[in-house]
Design an enzyme around this catalytic site. Structure first.
Site, PDB file in Angstrom:
ATOM      1  N   ASP A  19      -3.416   8.299  -1.431  1.00 25.97           N
ATOM      2  CA  ASP A  19      -3.792   7.263  -0.470  1.00 25.97           C
ATOM      3  C   ASP A  19      -5.227   6.806  -0.746  1.00 25.97           C
ATOM      4  OD1 ASP A  19      -3.773   5.680   1.836  1.00 25.97           O
ATOM      5  OD2 ASP A  19      -4.393   7.344   3.128  1.00 25.97           O
ATOM      6  N   HIS A  21       3.468   7.219   5.273  1.00 27.81           N
ATOM      7  CA  HIS A  21       2.230   7.892   5.672  1.00 27.81           C
ATOM      8  C   HIS A  21       1.401   7.159   6.724  1.00 27.81           C
ATOM      9  CE1 HIS A  21       0.025   5.370   2.734  1.00 27.81           C
ATOM     10  NE2 HIS A  21      -1.041   5.672   3.455  1.00 27.81           N
ATOM     11  N   HIS A  29       0.818  -1.219   0.000  1.00 28.78           N
ATOM     12  CA  HIS A  29       0.000   0.000   0.000  1.00 28.78           C
ATOM     13  C   HIS A  29       0.860   1.281   0.000  1.00 28.78           C
ATOM     14  CE1 HIS A  29      -3.036   2.967   0.968  1.00 28.78           C
ATOM     15  NE2 HIS A  29      -2.504   3.172   2.160  1.00 28.78           N
ATOM     16  N   ASP A  85     -22.279   9.077 -26.996  1.00 31.75           N
ATOM     17  CA  ASP A  85     -21.386   9.522 -28.059  1.00 31.75           C
ATOM     18  C   ASP A  85     -21.014  10.992 -27.942  1.00 31.75           C
ATOM     19  OD1 ASP A  85     -23.889  10.319 -28.578  1.00 31.75           O
ATOM     20  OD2 ASP A  85     -23.867   9.876 -30.717  1.00 31.75           O
ATOM     21  N   GLU A 136       0.634   6.445  12.482  1.00 31.44           N
ATOM     22  CA  GLU A 136      -0.693   6.082  12.951  1.00 31.44           C
ATOM     23  C   GLU A 136      -0.798   4.605  13.337  1.00 31.44           C
ATOM     24  OE1 GLU A 136      -3.705   7.215  10.246  1.00 31.44           O
ATOM     25  OE2 GLU A 136      -5.267   7.071  11.773  1.00 31.44           O
ATOM     26  N   ASP A 137      -0.162   3.754  12.553  1.00 35.57           N
ATOM     27  CA  ASP A 137      -0.393   2.317  12.746  1.00 35.57           C
ATOM     28  C   ASP A 137       0.737   1.539  13.412  1.00 35.57           C
ATOM     29  OD1 ASP A 137      -2.754   2.818  11.474  1.00 35.57           O
ATOM     30  OD2 ASP A 137      -2.057   2.153   9.505  1.00 35.57           O
TER      31      ASP A 137
HETATM   32 MN    MN Z   1      -2.943   4.669   3.800  1.00 36.51          MN
END
Ligand code: MN
Length: 731
Positions: free
Chosen positions: A153, A87, A62, A273, A91-92
């Site tokens: 993202d 990124h 990712h 069209d 956070e994770d």
């Molecule tokens: Mn992300």
């Protein structure tokens, strides 16, 4: 088996990383830049090593994909690639922002902080999306790369959303259609905008998306045939003119077809069209404009243009940087065809936005990007109306009842329509509002009640001397400002009330009344006030007639007096007889409190004055000064009603006396006079009136004094005040 899967995955990760490097290297990376990207990749790889995506793939796919979109599809540089790789790390994973800063510097840390902050912004109910959008705009003016990486993202998440549960798909898709796609559009990222819209539709309107998609595929050959037939003469003419070019005939996006079908209530066959033919010219920078118009001339040689549909975005580019020449011509079979003419540079800007634009301007990518960011920030900050179209075109219809204004530093504030300069001051800070004495809007001084409009830049002028005023409530419309003003007024009132409480306590003591809840309640009822706070405040402000306090204690009799001082309610005649019986001198003061008497308002006697008592019909004994203008007539006509009177020495009551002053009207003189009275001598004023005429003032002050000695001291001190010429007692 498991090992070999992991081995394969490792290989795949490396393969993907190399793909990213290839994208980045189109800008010719320096060794330092390559090392930086590698470092970010290594840290992200390690930090996410135990994480997997919903699809089961390694998580690192990712960040790599987001970095590739940032670099390859948006055209961002090394800093953004580094940020994209990292990124999700703060956070994770365990890695902190501080660690990021020490490894990659402040800029990267700031961008990642921004990305972390807005990650929660859209996980909210739709009711507060307006506020979220505002936050997003604020972030945008900080560093637009935050938004661009966020878009990358989002795009990758949308591309890989098949594995998500239906609910999540719906939620993320609505957000995308609602905010991210319009944002991409405004930033000039048309390719990303279209893809986001199509993907959004894919999950929100599954059936419609599938149908349109299939029909587009089915009708592709037919369209291709039409395009080729349409472009044949143009192609040869362009080649004859020695122009290098490419012709693209792309159909409309699924989303735009779907919107048209819905808006116009028509079938697919009626809109499919409608497409644009794009002529992209490979042109030298000085020749761009001329080449585009040459191409225009060729196109219109073959097909009749609709004069109402000529759009020249080359002479005047759109606010988001879009440049192109558009015309609509009558094609074969009587069909209108839109032709877009632009150079390769313009096309790249149209597809990728400004980032691509700067690639052409300067070779150093990072500083070029900074220039772009600056330009976007200027658009947000510049109060010029056309630059603001940029913002207005955002989903500003969502904020129809709101305006955007700026601080002198360019910070964005949202206020309701109708908000005033003073509302803005309170929006900044309650203290700024309280101390506000003036405001400048777009550098011009305006009243506090000035109604702001979108794009105004507002500056607040404050003074520490300013205190909140009740009339300012009329200048504001926001609830915030109103409640802040009320709170400030309350605070002032509280301080004054404290003062007033002390004054009242003193006064009551003088008339021998207990300062207790019971008596205070009686006073409240008497003065018709709602609470003790208000009573104290009124006392402090001097707008309560405390003389009444005295009459109140005697006449109403409801108040509990200090026991042994309890007044008797004897009949007047009895009283006089009684007094006369003892002595023919009425002793005013402590003793006289037993008798119903009043100090005559015609001469306002105070202790120390030579006085006499006069027996009235309905108001008991009235005390007059011997030199009262009425004295002679009273004594000659009603001698039998005269009672001798004198003061006791330890008189503690306050008596009202009038003072007349004259002097030179200079700055601060009134203030100095009142200060002398109230502070230096601790005398309370009942009323004050000053009038000024050609630099000379005349003033009348009613004061409460204890006796003549007290009054003499006051008079002496007042004469010392600079500017005061005469001080005399009024009879
Ligand atoms: Mn992300």
């Amino acid at each position: 088996m498991a090992t070999s899967t992991l081995e394969l995955e490792k290989k795949e990760i490396i393969r993907r990383y190399r793909g990213l490097l290839r994208d980045c290297n189109r800008r010719k990376l320096t060794q330092t830049q390559k090392k930086l990207i590698r470092k970010a990749f290594d840290i992200a790889l390690e930090a996410h090593k135990d994480m997997r995506r919903k699809s089961g793939e390694p998580y690192i796919y990712h960040p790599i994909a987001v970095a590739r979109i940032a670099s390859g599809e948006i055209g961002l540089g090394t800093t953004s690639v580094v940020c994209a790789l990292l990124h999700d790390v703060v956070e994770d994973t365990e890695i902190t922002l501080e660690e990021i800063e020490s490894m990659f510097g402040k800029k990267v840390a700031t961008i990642i902080d921004g990305l972390t902050k807005i990650s929660g912004v859209f996980d909210q109910t739709s009711s507060i999306q307006a506020e979220n959008f505002r936050k997003m705009l604020l972030t945008l003016s900080d560093d637009v790369r935050v938004i661009l990486i966020k878009l990358a993202d989002r795009l990758h998440n949308m591309r890989t959303m098949d594995v998500m549960v239906r609910e999540k798909q719906l939620k993320i898709s609505s957000e995308t259609l609602y905010l991210y796609a319009p944002l991409a559009h405004r930033l000039g990222l048309y390719a990303i905008k279209s893809e986001l819209e199509d993907l959004g539709l894919k999950y929100t309107e599954k059936a419609a998306y599938k149908t349109i998609r299939k029909k587009l595929v089915d009708t592709k050959p037919e369209r291709a045939k039409f395009i080729s037939r349409f472009t044949v003469p143009i192609r040869s003419a362009l080649a004859e003119q020695k122009l290098k070019f490419k012709v693209k005939g792309r159909s409309k996006s699924v989303y735009s077809i779907w919107t048209k079908m819905k808006d116009k209530e028509v079938d697919f066959e009626e809109v499919y069209d409608l497409f644009a033919i794009r002529i992209i010219i490979d042109s030298d920078s000085e020749q761009e404009k001329a080449d585009c118009w040459r191409a225009y001339s060729i196109v219109t040689d073959f097909y009749r243009p609709n004069p109402d549909r000529l759009r020249d975005w080359i002479s005047t580019p759109k606010a988001n940087g879009y440049e192109s020449l558009h015309t609509t011509v009558m094609g074969p079979k009587g069909k209108w065809v839109e032709v877009q003419i632009r150079t390769r540079r313009m096309d790249e800007i149209a597809e990728k936005g400004y980032a691509a634009h700067w690639k052409y301007k300067e070779s150093s990518s990072e500083s070029a990007l900074d220039g772009w960011i600056k330009k976007i920030r200027e658009m947000l900050e510049n109060p010029e109306p056309d630059a603001l179209d940029f913002m207005d075109d955002f989903r500003l219809n969502l904020f129809a009842d709101e305006i955007f204004v700026f601080t002198p530093k360019g910070e964005l504030k949202t206020l309701p329509v109708g908000a005033t300069a003073l509302d803005f001051a309170y929006e900044i800070h309650s203290e700024v509002g309280n101390k506000c004495i003036g405001t400048k809007v777009n550098r011009k001084l305006v009243p506090l009640s000035h109604v702001l409009k979108s794009g105004d830049q507002v500056e607040i002028i404050t003074s520490n001397k300013q205190t909140p005023k009740e009339d300012r409530l009329k200048f504001v419309i926001t609830g915030r400002a109103k409640s802040k003003i009320k709170a400030a007024l309350k605070a002032v009132e509280r301080i004054a009330a404290k003062e007033g409480k002390e004054i009242l306590e003193r006064k009551m003591k003088r008339v021998k009344i207990h300062f207790n809840t019971e008596n205070i309640n009686e006073l409240l009822a008497f003065y018709n006030l709602k609470d003790s706070q208000e009573l104290f405040y009124r006392v402090a402000q001097g707008n309560l007639d405390l003389k009444k306090l005295k009459t109140f204690t005697l006449e109403k009799g409801k108040i509990k007096k200090i026991p042994h001082r309890r007044a008797k309610k004897n009949a007047l005649e009895e009283l006089v007889l009684k007094t006369r019986g003892k002595s023919d001198t009425l002793v005013i003061g402590e003793e006289l409190q037993k008798i119903d008497y009043k100090l005559s308002p015609c001469c306002n006697p105070i202790p120390g004055d030579d006085v006499f008592g006069f027996i009235t019909i309905g108001e008991g004994i009235k005390i007059h000064r011997i030199n009262c203008p009425n004295a002679i007539s009273l004594m000659s006509n009603y001698a039998y009603r005269i009672v001798k009177a004198r003061w006791t020495s330890q008189e503690m009551l306050a008596f009202l006396a009038g003072i007349k002053l004259t002097g030179i009207d200079e700055v601060g003189v009134v203030n100095n006079i009142t200060k002398t009275i109230s502070k230096d001598l601790n005398v309370n004023m009942r009323s004050i009136g000053f009038s000024s005429d050609d630099g000379v003032f005349e003033g009348t002050i009613m004061v409460y004094v204890q006796d003549t000695k007290h009054l003499t001291t006051l008079t002496k001190n007042l004469k010392k005040v600079k500017g005061v010429q005469t001080v005399e007692r009024i009879h």
